[in-house]
Design a protein around this motif. Structure first.
Motif: not given
Length: 286
Positions: A89-107
């Protein structure tokens, strides 16, 4: 396919290629301690799983989504064959995207040999389109079979603190290989010497009991632990113990220096021959 979709596929391909590069470097670093593929075998696997998708991509003047997906699946298949890690199983969710910075959660969840695992973490990426992009793992939570494999618990704790996923997967792969090797060895001796060898905890246990055919009350225990040190190195540790006090004619053979003699034998002839030597000794009972 839109330009955004094509760019997303290209980013995924680059990400997988970077993972392959990291895993290859980790393999070179830990080759002396793990039972992994040889360099020739690795090259053959790479050719097998990458040749067809690359040819299809070259033949397609305008790569469509199906071709891109085939390439990604082939890369993932290569990684799983190369490392022994199989993801279910694999999933990811975009939490924040601000300019060159990207934060995602993975499971993601999967297994390595017979050991299952579940990982959840947050990945912060800076300058995603830059080849020198940095990625930081935080909020890492790892669930694995530490109850059955207590030696993994300390490793899991250290990795959760450091966020070093490469260390976790490298050590888990080597640990799983040793567990499988121990299981095969126990099964071999149980089948070959059913009257002498007993496995109270089954094939997945960490010890075997040896019973003398000459003195039924006399038993020895071979303990086989698989330890993980602070750097993630996997170390098999074997020892010979007296389960029942020595008596009779076997006392001279298995005195207080028997454990040290067994450890010396391990260094000279290896695990399987050492165990068989002990089994033959107590079977003879002379």
């Amino acid at each position: 396919m839109s330009s955004n979709e094509l760019q997303a596929c290209e980013d995924e391909i680059k990400s997988l290629e970077e993972e392959i590069k990291v895993l290859t470097e980790e393999y070179e670093h830990s080759r002396h301690q793990s039972m992994a593929y040889t360099e020739a075998e690795i090259m053959e696997i790479m050719k097998l799983f990458r040749k067809k998708p690359e040819e299809e991509l070259k033949q397609s003047k305008s790569p469509d989504q199906e071709t891109e997906l085939h390439l990604l699946e082939a890369d993932l298949s290569f990684i799983m064959k190369f490392t022994g890690l199989f993801f279910t199983h694999y999933s990811r969710k975009l939490v924040e995207k601000n300019g060159s910075k990207t934060i995602q959660t993975y499971k993601l969840s999967g297994k390595c040999q017979s050991i299952t695992f579940l990982l959840e973490f947050k990945l912060t990426e800076e300058n995603q389109m830059n080849r020198n992009a940095s990625a930081i793992v935080t909020d890492l939570n790892i669930i694995t079979e530490c109850d059955r494999h207590c030696d993994l618990s300390n490793l899991v704790s250290r990795v959760e603190e450091s966020g070093n996923l490469c260390l976790f997967f490298r050590s888990l792969t080597c640990f799983s290989e040793w567990c499988k090797h121990r299981e095969r060895t126990f099964a071999h001796f149980k089948n070959k010497y059913p009257d002498v060898v007993a496995l109270p905890e089954g094939l997945h246990g960490d010890y075997m009991v040896l019973r003398s055919t000459q003195l039924p009350e006399f038993e020895l225990m071979i303990v086989w632990k698989i330890q993980v040190d602070e750097k993630g190195n996997v170390i098999p540790v074997l020892d010979l113990l007296n389960k029942i006090p020595l008596q009779g004619t076997l006392a001279d053979k298995f005195a207080s220096d028997a454990p040290q003699g067994f450890r010396s034998l391990l260094h000279m002839v290896g695990i399987q021959t050492s165990i068989e030597t002990v089994i033959n000794s107590i079977s003879e009972g002379k």
